[in-house]
Design an enzyme around this catalytic site. Sequence first.
Site, mmCIF file in Angstrom:
data_model
loop_
_atom_site.group_PDB
_atom_site.id
_atom_site.type_symbol
_atom_site.label_atom_id
_atom_site.label_comp_id
_atom_site.label_asym_id
_atom_site.label_seq_id
_atom_site.Cartn_x
_atom_site.Cartn_y
_atom_site.Cartn_z
ATOM 1 N N GLU A 18 0.818 -1.211 0.000
ATOM 2 C CA GLU A 18 0.000 0.000 0.000
ATOM 3 C C GLU A 18 0.853 1.263 0.000
ATOM 4 O OE1 GLU A 18 -4.116 -1.402 2.043
ATOM 5 O OE2 GLU A 18 -2.430 -1.196 3.410
ATOM 6 N N HIS B 53 -1.479 4.418 8.189
ATOM 7 C CA HIS B 53 -2.660 3.717 7.667
ATOM 8 C C HIS B 53 -2.888 2.489 8.525
ATOM 9 C CE1 HIS B 53 -5.477 1.539 5.312
ATOM 10 N NE2 HIS B 53 -4.600 0.665 4.835
ATOM 11 N N HIS C 254 -5.934 -0.632 10.055
ATOM 12 C CA HIS C 254 -7.221 -1.304 9.927
ATOM 13 C C HIS C 254 -7.855 -1.337 11.325
ATOM 14 C CE1 HIS C 254 -5.433 -3.706 6.268
ATOM 15 N NE2 HIS C 254 -5.464 -2.393 6.068
ATOM 16 N N TYR D 228 -11.001 18.072 20.231
ATOM 17 C CA TYR D 228 -9.724 17.503 19.794
ATOM 18 C C TYR D 228 -9.855 16.780 18.467
ATOM 19 C CZ TYR D 228 -7.811 18.973 24.190
ATOM 20 O OH TYR D 228 -7.408 19.748 25.237
ATOM 21 N N HIS E 102 -12.317 -0.667 4.801
ATOM 22 C CA HIS E 102 -10.860 -0.857 4.798
ATOM 23 C C HIS E 102 -10.215 -0.174 6.005
ATOM 24 C CE1 HIS E 102 -7.006 -0.850 2.089
ATOM 25 N NE2 HIS E 102 -6.712 -1.047 3.359
#
Length: 210
Positions: free
Chosen positions: A73, A92, A94, A119, A159
């Site tokens: 990725e 990134h 999951h 925040y 995803h």
Amino acid sequence: MNERELREQIALQGKSIFDRGLTFGTSGNISAKLGDEILITPTNTCMGRIDPDRISRLGPDGNLRSGDKPSKEAFLHLSMYRSRPNELAIVHLHSTYSVAVSCLADVDPSNVLPPITAYYVMRVGTLPLIRYFPPGDETLAEAVEVQSKHARSVLLANHGPVVSGKSLDAAVAATEELEETAKLFLLLKGQATRFLDCDQCRELEQRFPN
């Protein structure tokens, strides 16, 4: 921060993320800029056991310069860096609650999560949803590049989140804030909820600009 320090910080942050259950197995990846190159976690690597010396080093063209084969990725990171050249790191994951929200059918695709806390507004802001693409589909890069021009974080449908920051610490902190906000969103779903209004969000954006 020199290359050695940056490699060690990526490994340290990866272990912290893994140990706290924000990712699992060999899912997720982290990158950070090193001049005009990037360092990124290798493919099929557990975030809890990153070897700093094996982290992939990519040129601006995305070609491997040294280290192990990069995450499949990596193209997501490269596309976001192209649209956000001032950002220095990307995470990134999951992560469970963010992925759960990415699967919901009734969210606003232009901005998935409401402004539940100050925040969240300060660290994440707008969170567009990018339609589903199969894992490793490089046509996703174009969608990420377009959407991330206007948002430092995006949510990939079914995803997970892709979050950028002006430092590795900032990117990790924003990712954590997003995950906690996704959890709050699911806990509050179906309840009468008071979100921050437009004026309150605007004041935060003015006081704490990106």
